[in-house]
Motif scaffolding. Structure first.
Motif, mmCIF file in Angstrom:
data_model
loop_
_atom_site.group_PDB
_atom_site.id
_atom_site.type_symbol
_atom_site.label_atom_id
_atom_site.label_comp_id
_atom_site.label_asym_id
_atom_site.label_seq_id
_atom_site.Cartn_x
_atom_site.Cartn_y
_atom_site.Cartn_z
ATOM 1 N N ALA A 215 0.651 -1.132 -0.049
ATOM 2 C CA ALA A 215 -0.009 0.109 -0.080
ATOM 3 C C ALA A 215 0.834 1.397 -0.156
ATOM 4 C CB ALA A 215 -0.852 0.133 1.301
ATOM 5 N N ALA B 135 2.461 4.270 -1.235
ATOM 6 C CA ALA B 135 2.504 4.737 -2.365
ATOM 7 C C ALA B 135 3.432 6.058 -3.052
ATOM 8 C CB ALA B 135 0.793 5.320 -2.804
ATOM 9 N N ARG C 239 6.137 -1.894 -6.795
ATOM 10 C CA ARG C 239 5.113 -2.116 -6.044
ATOM 11 C C ARG C 239 3.677 -2.609 -6.567
ATOM 12 N NH1 ARG C 239 5.398 3.391 -4.242
ATOM 13 N NH2 ARG C 239 5.807 4.850 -6.245
ATOM 14 N N SER D 78 0.766 -1.300 -5.702
ATOM 15 C CA SER D 78 -0.274 -0.114 -5.513
ATOM 16 C C SER D 78 0.407 0.699 -6.629
ATOM 17 C CB SER D 78 -0.230 0.565 -4.334
ATOM 18 O OG SER D 78 -0.956 1.672 -4.166
ATOM 19 N N THR E 220 -6.008 4.075 0.216
ATOM 20 C CA THR E 220 -6.060 2.857 -0.360
ATOM 21 C C THR E 220 -7.425 1.986 -0.262
ATOM 22 O OG1 THR E 220 -3.507 2.545 0.561
ATOM 23 C CG2 THR E 220 -4.747 0.441 0.221
ATOM 24 N N THR F 253 -7.974 2.094 -4.674
ATOM 25 C CA THR F 253 -7.457 0.709 -5.100
ATOM 26 C C THR F 253 -8.464 -0.103 -5.542
ATOM 27 O OG1 THR F 253 -6.973 -0.061 -3.009
ATOM 28 C CG2 THR F 253 -5.171 1.340 -4.119
ATOM 29 N N GLY G 58 -9.257 -2.033 0.723
ATOM 30 C CA GLY G 58 -8.088 -2.250 -0.133
ATOM 31 C C GLY G 58 -6.517 -2.968 0.307
ATOM 32 N N TYR G 59 -6.774 -3.010 1.431
ATOM 33 C CA TYR G 59 -5.403 -3.463 2.077
ATOM 34 C C TYR G 59 -5.136 -4.989 1.885
ATOM 35 C CZ TYR G 59 -4.092 0.827 4.351
ATOM 36 O OH TYR G 59 -3.695 2.199 4.353
ATOM 37 N N MET H 92 -4.412 -5.284 -1.843
ATOM 38 C CA MET H 92 -2.923 -4.766 -2.264
ATOM 39 C C MET H 92 -1.749 -5.558 -1.407
ATOM 40 S SD MET H 92 -3.170 -2.308 -4.158
ATOM 41 C CE MET H 92 -4.500 -3.478 -5.047
ATOM 42 N N LYS I 31 -3.090 -1.215 -13.611
ATOM 43 C CA LYS I 31 -3.907 -0.981 -12.439
ATOM 44 C C LYS I 31 -4.826 -0.094 -12.693
ATOM 45 C CE LYS I 31 -4.950 -1.232 -8.051
ATOM 46 N NZ LYS I 31 -6.483 -0.989 -8.370
#
Length: 549
Positions: A243, A245, A259, A261, A387, A413, A451-452, A455, A524
């Motif tokens: 996550a 960013a 990454r 994300s 996120t 995300t 979102g975690y 990700m 993405k």
């Protein structure tokens, strides 16, 4: 001459034969015994100083107890505990309902760690070739942090879901070559012990039999994360962020880093495209002045710079700062009362918010209270990136937005519409959700909007694909006996764009990494959701897509 030599010897600073003979034999014996006892005491104290902090953490190599928490690296045989005292905001004392909710959280937190440990044991017992990777994050559950207990639990479920897919399916190449053990690397509550943990990871990367081949996760854009990945990079350890960013965290500055994300610039580009279609004229920036004990807030600084660069077509009003606390404590609406009054007098129609998610909630509460007494009729749009959309699940916050005639425009995300089965979901989302339910259960599905989990899952999926791409190339070249060089894995990260087969079909999109790029993923989608109107998701067919716009 002989007499002269005796005189010189008697004046020397060292002991003389004559003086030694003057010391009684009993004293010499006791002095020897005392010296031996003293040395033994020193050794015992030293051993205790080294061993006791480790025994308090289950005796695990690499784990040591500091300031009440166990930091370092474990294979899951030590279970990080859920401390009720650190979760009093979420589970107030004396509340029967809160007691039951805490018990459920503690059980879930224990079970997800046990699930990872079980996977690790199965891999070790299988006889297959395997490597180790490490999820690097603060692993002591807190409820007043930017990376709080709910995001931590969600992340670990995502890790377990990915590990089960990697070791038990063909989704990320051959599940037996190599298999994956996942270590848990705790940096400490506020990442104070990042150096100890990073040093442990570097040591594990030198293991001859089953080396640590990648560190992944890194859910916080903070100075400690920046320092930690710099140390790992210098040691040649590959990394895959989850996550985190901030734009400053990139492959150019940190070789070996990619990454899962989007970067901050991708989020603000998505916001810019969305806001450009609206009739907004006057923008005010509200930002955290990074007055944190941990040092500069890399996320806030990166977001503020991106706003200045990417958000166009509006008159820029003054900028107003606050001193945020959400990396170390929950904010209060009082923190923003002065800024709310300035919004009332300046009457912007757009606020560009550069703070943490917890700070955002405090800001909205403060503006809702101020708006009731404001003479100007202000329909306020608040732009931000996050996120996930946990704020959409906060009924009180949604009511505050409605009462204040305000709305949130959030680049994120995961579109909540994906959780509802929308056709706009990425190709790999359904497989991820199935694996997540297998790991966490149906009751955990609503947490997917944060979102975690997605990700963390995708960070491990990227890791697996890069490692296995490299391992297969080495096997085909006939150089398998030379091992799996970390430098080759880093090179393998850039090979995830050479064909559709090599791309990573993840929860958040079909990801690839261009040769010479900054380490951010291409492919993405970045949903932009309006709250409270789009609480169930945008379900857009025209997302901004990284690397494509």
């Amino acid at each position: 001459m002989p007499s002269s030599r005796r005189t010189d010897r008697s004046n020397d600073s060292g002991p003389t034969l004559k003086r030694d003979k003057q010391v009684p034999a009993w004293w010499r014996r006791w002095w020897f015994r005392l010296s031996v006892a003293g040395l033994a005491l020193v050794l015992v104290v030293s051993a205790a100083w080294w061993a006791v902090p480790r025994l308090l953490c289950g005796g695990e190599a690499g784990l040591v107890r500091v300031s009440g928490e166990c930091v370092g690296v474990t294979d899951g045989s030590y279970l990080f505990p859920a401390d009720r005292a650190a979760l009093t905001h979420a589970f107030p004392a004396g509340d029967d309902g809160a007691d039951a909710e805490f018990d459920r959280f503690a059980e879930d937190f224990r079970e997800v760690q046990e699930g990872i440990a079980e996977q690790n044991a199965q891999v070790a017992a299988s006889g297959d070739d395997y490597v180790t990777v490490a999820f690097l994050a603060p692993l002591s559950p807190r409820d007043d942090r930017s990376f709080d207990h709910t995001r931590l639990l969600s992340s670990l479920w995502g890790v377990l879901a990915a590990q089960q897919r990697i070791n038990g399916s063909q989704d990320f190449y051959d599940p037996a070559y190599p298999a994956f053990q996942v270590l848990l690397a705790n940096e400490g509550d506020r990442q104070e012990h990042w150096r100890h943990t990073a040093d442990e990871l570097v040591a594990l990367s030198r293991d001859a039999d089953h080396p640590l081949v990648t560190a992944f996760g890194m859910p916080l854009s903070s100075q400690a994360t920046q320092d930690s990945v710099a140390l790992l990079s210098d040691a040649g350890v590959p990394m895959v962020g989850g996550a985190a960013a901030t734009d400053e965290l990139n492959r150019e500055g940190v070789p070996g880093f990619v990454r899962a994300s989007p970067g901050v610039s991708d989020f603000t580009a998505a916001l810019s495209r969305h806001l450009a279609a609206e009739d907004l004229d006057r923008a005010m920036t509200v930002y955290d002045d990074a007055g944190l004990k941990e040092g500069p807030d890399r996320f806030v600084d990166s977001l503020r710079n991106a706003y200045a660069r990417d958000i166009r077509g509006v008159e820029r009003l003054s900028q107003h700062s606050f001193t945020g606390h959400s990396l170390e404590a929950l904010p209060t609406p009082r923190l923003f009362s002065g800024i709310a009054r300035k919004i009332c007098s300046a009457a912007p129609d757009l606020v560009l918010f550069a703070g943490r998610t917890n700070d955002l909630e405090g800001f909205i509460g403060s503006w809702a209270a101020q708006e009731r007494d404001c003479r100007a009729d202000i329909d306020l749009t608040i732009a931000f990136m996050t996120t996930g959309l946990t704020v959409s699940m906060d009924g009180e916050l949604m009511r505050a937005l409605e009462e204040a005639d305000a709305r949130l425009v959030l680049a994120t995300t995961v579109d909540p519409a994906w959780v509802r089965g929308a056709d706009s979901a990425p190709e790999g989302y359904a497989l991820f959700e199935e694996a997540f339910i297998g790991a966490a259960g149906e009751d955990a599905v609503p947490t997917l909007v944060d979102g975690y989990a997605a990700m963390a899952h995708d960070a491990l999926a990227v890791t697996a694909k890069a490692v296995r791409t490299t391992a297969l190339e080495i096997r085909e070249s006939g150089a398998e006996g030379e091992g799996l060089p970390l430098s080759a894995i880093i090179a393998g990260q850039e090979k995830l764009n050479t064909s559709k087969e090599d791309m990573v079909v993840g929860a958040g999109g079909t990801l690839s990494f261009s040769d010479g790029g900054d380490g951010s993923p291409e492919g993405k989608p970045v949903p932009v959701v309006e709250l409270p109107a789009d609480k169930d998701g945008a379900a857009s067919e025209d997302y901004y897509t990284t690397g494509g716009d």
